[in-house]
Design a protein around this motif. Structure first.
Motif, PDB file in Angstrom:
ATOM      1  N   ARG A 210       0.865  -1.180   0.000  1.00 45.30           N
ATOM      2  CA  ARG A 210       0.000   0.000   0.000  1.00 45.30           C
ATOM      3  C   ARG A 210       0.899   1.226   0.000  1.00 45.30           C
ATOM      4  NH1 ARG A 210      -2.803  -3.474  -1.300  1.00 45.30           N
ATOM      5  NH2 ARG A 210      -4.758  -4.216  -0.369  1.00 45.30           N
ATOM      6  N   SER A 211       0.636   2.157  -0.876  1.00 50.11           N
ATOM      7  CA  SER A 211       1.505   3.317  -1.049  1.00 50.11           C
ATOM      8  C   SER A 211       1.436   4.256   0.146  1.00 50.11           C
ATOM      9  CB  SER A 211       1.127   4.069  -2.323  1.00 50.11           C
ATOM     10  OG  SER A 211       1.969   5.184  -2.516  1.00 50.11           O
ATOM     11  N   VAL A 212       2.590   4.821   0.509  1.00 50.01           N
ATOM     12  CA  VAL A 212       2.685   5.873   1.524  1.00 50.01           C
ATOM     13  C   VAL A 212       3.011   7.173   0.792  1.00 50.01           C
ATOM     14  CG1 VAL A 212       3.930   6.701   3.549  1.00 50.01           C
ATOM     15  CG2 VAL A 212       3.463   4.248   3.292  1.00 50.01           C
ATOM     16  N   PRO A 213       2.163   8.190   0.867  1.00 46.35           N
ATOM     17  CA  PRO A 213       2.447   9.447   0.161  1.00 46.35           C
ATOM     18  C   PRO A 213       3.746  10.089   0.646  1.00 46.35           C
ATOM     19  CG  PRO A 213       0.157   9.356   0.897  1.00 46.35           C
ATOM     20  CD  PRO A 213       0.858   8.222   1.566  1.00 46.35           C
ATOM     21  N   VAL A 214       4.514  10.625  -0.290  1.00 48.39           N
ATOM     22  CA  VAL A 214       5.765  11.311   0.032  1.00 48.39           C
ATOM     23  C   VAL A 214       5.733  12.700  -0.598  1.00 48.39           C
ATOM     24  CG1 VAL A 214       7.083   9.177   0.225  1.00 48.39           C
ATOM     25  CG2 VAL A 214       6.961  10.348  -1.979  1.00 48.39           C
ATOM     26  N   PRO A 215       6.468  13.665  -0.030  1.00 47.49           N
ATOM     27  CA  PRO A 215       6.477  15.021  -0.602  1.00 47.49           C
ATOM     28  C   PRO A 215       7.205  15.061  -1.935  1.00 47.49           C
ATOM     29  CG  PRO A 215       7.999  14.850   1.247  1.00 47.49           C
ATOM     30  CD  PRO A 215       7.238  13.568   1.221  1.00 47.49           C
ATOM     31  N   PRO A 216       6.967  16.087  -2.733  1.00 52.17           N
ATOM     32  CA  PRO A 216       7.570  16.169  -4.075  1.00 52.17           C
ATOM     33  C   PRO A 216       9.091  16.189  -4.050  1.00 52.17           C
ATOM     34  CG  PRO A 216       6.432  18.227  -3.487  1.00 52.17           C
ATOM     35  CD  PRO A 216       6.051  17.211  -2.478  1.00 52.17           C
ATOM     36  N   GLU A 217       9.690  16.680  -2.969  1.00 51.19           N
ATOM     37  CA  GLU A 217      11.159  16.713  -2.894  1.00 51.19           C
ATOM     38  C   GLU A 217      11.754  15.310  -2.968  1.00 51.19           C
ATOM     39  OE1 GLU A 217       9.653  20.456  -0.976  1.00 51.19           O
ATOM     40  OE2 GLU A 217       9.101  18.325  -0.919  1.00 51.19           O
ATOM     41  N   VAL A 218      11.045  14.314  -2.435  1.00 50.60           N
ATOM     42  CA  VAL A 218      11.527  12.930  -2.512  1.00 50.60           C
ATOM     43  C   VAL A 218      11.540  12.454  -3.956  1.00 50.60           C
ATOM     44  CG1 VAL A 218      10.969  10.545  -1.872  1.00 50.60           C
ATOM     45  CG2 VAL A 218      10.839  12.357  -0.155  1.00 50.60           C
ATOM     46  N   LYS A 219      10.509  12.810  -4.717  1.00 52.36           N
ATOM     47  CA  LYS A 219      10.421  12.378  -6.108  1.00 52.36           C
ATOM     48  C   LYS A 219      11.532  12.980  -6.972  1.00 52.36           C
ATOM     49  CE  LYS A 219       6.733   9.767  -6.001  1.00 52.36           C
ATOM     50  NZ  LYS A 219       6.808   8.319  -6.349  1.00 52.36           N
ATOM     51  N   ARG A 220      12.163  14.049  -6.501  1.00 50.41           N
ATOM     52  CA  ARG A 220      13.215  14.701  -7.288  1.00 50.41           C
ATOM     53  C   ARG A 220      14.618  14.221  -6.915  1.00 50.41           C
ATOM     54  NH1 ARG A 220       9.645  19.387  -6.711  1.00 50.41           N
ATOM     55  NH2 ARG A 220      10.843  20.140  -4.924  1.00 50.41           N
ATOM     56  N   LEU A 221      14.719  13.199  -6.087  1.00 51.26           N
ATOM     57  CA  LEU A 221      16.029  12.680  -5.711  1.00 51.26           C
ATOM     58  C   LEU A 221      16.727  12.055  -6.923  1.00 51.26           C
ATOM     59  CD1 LEU A 221      15.099  10.964  -2.324  1.00 51.26           C
ATOM     60  CD2 LEU A 221      16.653  12.918  -2.605  1.00 51.26           C
ATOM     61  N   PRO A 222      18.077  12.005  -6.924  1.00 47.42           N
ATOM     62  CA  PRO A 222      18.789  11.334  -8.008  1.00 47.42           C
ATOM     63  C   PRO A 222      18.326   9.882  -8.135  1.00 47.42           C
ATOM     64  CG  PRO A 222      20.320  12.579  -6.636  1.00 47.42           C
ATOM     65  CD  PRO A 222      19.001  12.607  -5.932  1.00 47.42           C
ATOM     66  N   ARG A 223      18.379   9.364  -9.351  1.00 51.06           N
ATOM     67  CA  ARG A 223      17.758   8.069  -9.647  1.00 51.06           C
ATOM     68  C   ARG A 223      18.313   6.931  -8.794  1.00 51.06           C
ATOM     69  NH1 ARG A 223      18.396   3.728 -13.321  1.00 51.06           N
ATOM     70  NH2 ARG A 223      16.380   2.826 -13.925  1.00 51.06           N
ATOM     71  N   ASN A 224      19.611   6.870  -8.619  1.00 49.80           N
ATOM     72  CA  ASN A 224      20.198   5.764  -7.856  1.00 49.80           C
ATOM     73  C   ASN A 224      20.737   6.241  -6.515  1.00 49.80           C
ATOM     74  OD1 ASN A 224      20.803   3.025  -7.541  1.00 49.80           O
ATOM     75  ND2 ASN A 224      22.914   3.321  -8.242  1.00 49.80           N
ATOM     76  N   ARG A 225      20.190   7.326  -5.995  1.00 48.76           N
ATOM     77  CA  ARG A 225      20.630   7.870  -4.706  1.00 48.76           C
ATOM     78  C   ARG A 225      19.421   8.164  -3.826  1.00 48.76           C
ATOM     79  NH1 ARG A 225      26.043   6.809  -4.317  1.00 48.76           N
ATOM     80  NH2 ARG A 225      27.149   7.487  -6.196  1.00 48.76           N
ATOM     81  N   GLY A 226      18.426   7.298  -3.906  1.00 41.26           N
ATOM     82  CA  GLY A 226      17.162   7.579  -3.230  1.00 41.26           C
ATOM     83  C   GLY A 226      17.102   7.080  -1.801  1.00 41.26           C
ATOM     84  N   LEU A 227      15.898   6.679  -1.375  1.00 45.91           N
ATOM     85  CA  LEU A 227      15.638   6.354   0.019  1.00 45.91           C
ATOM     86  C   LEU A 227      16.312   5.040   0.399  1.00 45.91           C
ATOM     87  CD1 LEU A 227      11.878   7.368   0.149  1.00 45.91           C
ATOM     88  CD2 LEU A 227      13.871   8.713   0.863  1.00 45.91           C
TER      89      LEU A 227
END
Length: 316
Positions: A151-168
């Motif tokens: 089930r998806s957990v909403p995240v702020p837009p800043e998370v979506k702009r992280l580098p492709r292979n440097r994420g969470l």
């Protein structure tokens, strides 16, 4: 277990895991047990002939440390029962792997959400961070275990702009204090080398963004909370000619808040002179009043690397 149907991928299967004991964290000084604020308890080198085994980047130990749950970065759960002898890790029994399921019930990896890099389990809910897609999903672990659907957990837009292979790469739930119940997630690296990286507080009384200072080429690979609410950060550097290093820092829980820049001293630091590899998973549990840290390494499915399981005790 029913036999596999030809042409259909099994989504849950047993795996045989062989172990070799690690008796000294620093082989050149085998009698040394204390390393910074930690005392080495024991360790294992894990291996299996199954092609899905490996790549473990997130770790949890449940039921006073008896049960192990890990996630691989190819979208699989590993579950097992930990056996011990004389207070030292001895092996993994009843080990199984299972595809992490998406909302539709199909393996998460088939939807492109395969880079599952972080895990925490709190209050019967498992949270998994997906690095390349910059998403967080949750599972009813207490009710359904590996059969639970994402089930998806909403995240702020800043998370979506992280580098492709440097994420969470790190995720945890605050267990105590003013932020109790908030979900914390931190990116491996959101800027240039040694620039602070992005952290996010989701839910709880003070949602928002913060930063974590980075030094000496280290990237964030996991986090775990102590019962006090302090946060432990696992970090790693890698250089082709030097090898790999790891470090753990302790962040005071009172300092975690929106807008903060977190930077606190290290508990331990080690390089290839010690029994480490690409350390990516960290968990904390209590055992007879002792605070036990467990680390797991991601072997990247390479014969040049190892899957290590290391146990330390946090000293007062």
């Amino acid at each position: 277990m029913p036999g596999a149907v030809e042409g259909v991928e099994q989504t849950r299967f047993p795996v045989g895991v062989s172990v070799r004991a690690i008796t000294a964290f620093e082989p050149r000084n085998p009698d040394r047990r204390r390393f910074g604020a930690l005392q080495f308890r024991s360790g294992l080198v894990l291996s299996s002939g199954h092609p899905r085994f490996g790549g473990f980047s997130g770790l949890a130990r449940l039921n006073d440390g008896r049960d192990l749950v890990a996630v691989s970065d190819r979208g699989y759960w590993l579950t097992a029962r930990i056996t011990s002898q004389a207070g030292k890790l001895a092996g993994l029994d009843d080990a199984e792997m299972a595809a992490i399921l998406g909302a539709s019930g199909r393996p998460l990896s088939r939807s492109g959400l395969y880079d599952t890099e972080s895990l925490c389990i709190a209050d019967g809910v498992a949270y998994v961070g997906i690095e390349r897609r910059h998403e967080i999903v949750r599972f009813d672990w207490a009710g359904q275990g590996v059969e639970a659907r994402a089930r998806s957990v909403p995240v702020p837009p800043e998370v979506k702009r992280l580098p492709r292979n440097r994420g969470l790469e790190a995720i945890g739930v605050v267990p105590y204090g003013p932020l109790k119940g908030a979900l914390v997630a931190i990116a491996e690296r959101s800027g240039k080398e040694d620039e602070p990286t992005l952290g996010v507080l989701l839910g709880g009384p003070q949602p928002g963004l913060f930063q974590v200072a980075r030094h000496d080429g280290y990237d964030i690979t996991d986090l775990a909370f102590l019962p006090s609410g302090d946060m432990l950060l696992l970090e790693r550097w890698y250089q082709p000619l030097r090898g790999v290093g790891m470090r753990i820092r302790r962040i005071a829980g009172r300092d975690i808040r929106p807008g903060a820049l977190l930077d606190d001293p290290r508990l331990i630091e080690a390089d290839l002179g010690y029994e480490i590899d690409n350390m990516e998973g960290l968990s904390v549990h209590l055992e007879s009043g002792r605070t036990v840290l467990t680390l797991i390494s991601d072997d990247n499915f390479s014969f040049l690397q190892r899957t290590l399981l290391l146990e330390f005790e946090l000293l007062p």
